[in-house]
Design a protein around this motif. Structure first.
Motif, mmCIF file in Angstrom:
data_model
loop_
_atom_site.group_PDB
_atom_site.id
_atom_site.type_symbol
_atom_site.label_atom_id
_atom_site.label_comp_id
_atom_site.label_asym_id
_atom_site.label_seq_id
_atom_site.Cartn_x
_atom_site.Cartn_y
_atom_site.Cartn_z
ATOM 1 N N ASN A 182 0.855 -1.185 0.000
ATOM 2 C CA ASN A 182 0.000 0.000 0.000
ATOM 3 C C ASN A 182 0.889 1.233 0.000
ATOM 4 O O ASN A 182 1.884 1.285 0.729
ATOM 5 C CB ASN A 182 -0.899 0.035 1.236
ATOM 6 N N VAL A 201 -2.925 3.556 -3.268
ATOM 7 C CA VAL A 201 -3.000 2.441 -4.208
ATOM 8 C C VAL A 201 -2.557 1.164 -3.502
ATOM 9 O O VAL A 201 -1.779 1.199 -2.543
ATOM 10 C CB VAL A 201 -2.117 2.686 -5.451
ATOM 11 N N TYR A 203 -1.078 -2.783 -4.403
ATOM 12 C CA TYR A 203 -0.542 -3.722 -5.386
ATOM 13 C C TYR A 203 -0.363 -5.087 -4.719
ATOM 14 O O TYR A 203 0.000 -5.168 -3.543
ATOM 15 C CB TYR A 203 0.796 -3.226 -5.932
ATOM 16 N N PRO A 227 -1.931 -4.236 -9.798
ATOM 17 C CA PRO A 227 -2.803 -3.294 -9.087
ATOM 18 C C PRO A 227 -4.183 -3.893 -8.866
ATOM 19 O O PRO A 227 -4.624 -4.769 -9.618
ATOM 20 C CB PRO A 227 -2.859 -2.084 -10.024
#
Length: 253
Positions: A182, A201, A203, A227
């Protein structure tokens, strides 16, 4: 063809309609362009890639040897027994590579958190178990068309987790894990420009090798992270609900 309009003769009345249609079309195109430019401006950054390189390598076995001695009486010889128990602490290395293919914007990364989850039935997501979670307080700017490698070491000392790994995979075992990354990201148009439009975001990187042989056995190109928006499976719904054991970062660059 001429027509009468209120006593006046007007040539080619269809021209008025054509002008109106052209004006409407131009207005629609203008609005569409403005919307596209606005969306582009609001995006925190163009696409970027993350990968975990060299796995999570450990220089300390999951099990440690302990010598115990016992004596039946004063005249009896002392019996020495070598036992194995879960290590009290294991240090692991973590390296994340980021690449920004954009030629327009730099990307500012901050507030990293990493979560490591065992995948005992890889490639299935069944019965995953959390191993550790830790922050990586090392913000950096990813230059346009540039790459950056984030490197850190963390110490895992949760007794329950170490016991689980040691008895499941052995003293020098290596296992496959999912690593969740994160990060808060923002974009800037140049050096020294403050980051704007910060978003968080997530991943997902798997399978990442964790343990004694992780460095030697990991693929040369690293493990590419995906993602959340590109996942074909709702991984979040399959992750353990309990909070992972915290790990302490003691070195980074």
């Amino acid at each position: 063809m001429a027509v009468r309009d209120g006593g006046k003769r007007t040539r080619f009345a269809c021209l008025e309609t054509a002008r109106c249609m052209v004006a409407i079309t131009v207005s629609a195109i203008t609005v569409a362009v403005v919307v596209m430019v606005t969306i582009a401006a609001l995006r925190p950054a163009d696409s970027f890639s993350l990968s975990v390189v060299n796995g999570m390598d450990s220089s300390i076995p999951w099990l440690s040897k302990v010598n115990s001695s016992s004596s039946l009486d004063a005249d009896a010889a002392t019996n020495n027994t070598t036992m194995q128990r879960a290590a009290e602490k294991v240090n692991l290395t973590f390296a994340l590579r980021a690449y920004n293919p954009s030629g327009r914007k730099d990307i500012r990364f901050s507030n990293f958190t990493v979560r490591v989850t065992d995948m005992p039935y890889f490639p299935s997501f069944a019965k995953m178990r959390d191993i550790a979670a830790f922050p990586v307080p090392a913000p950096f700017t990813l230059k346009r068309q540039g790459a950056h490698k984030l490197w850190s070491k963390f110490s895992l000392s949760d007794a329950g987790t170490l016991s689980y790994v040691a008895h499941t995979y052995g003293a020098q075992g290596t296992f496959k894990a999912m690593v969740l990354v994160n990060a808060s990201i923002g974009s800037g148009s140049g050096s020294g420009t403050p980051a704007s439009n910060n978003v968080t975001v997530t991943y997902y990187c798997w399978p990442v090798l964790v343990g004694w042989t992780a460095f030697a056995d990991s693929p040369d190109g690293g493990v590419t992270c995906t993602p959340r928006k590109e996942l074909s499976v709702d991984v979040d719904s399959l992750l353990p609900r309990s909070a992972p054991a915290p790990a302490a970062v003691y070195s980074r660059r």
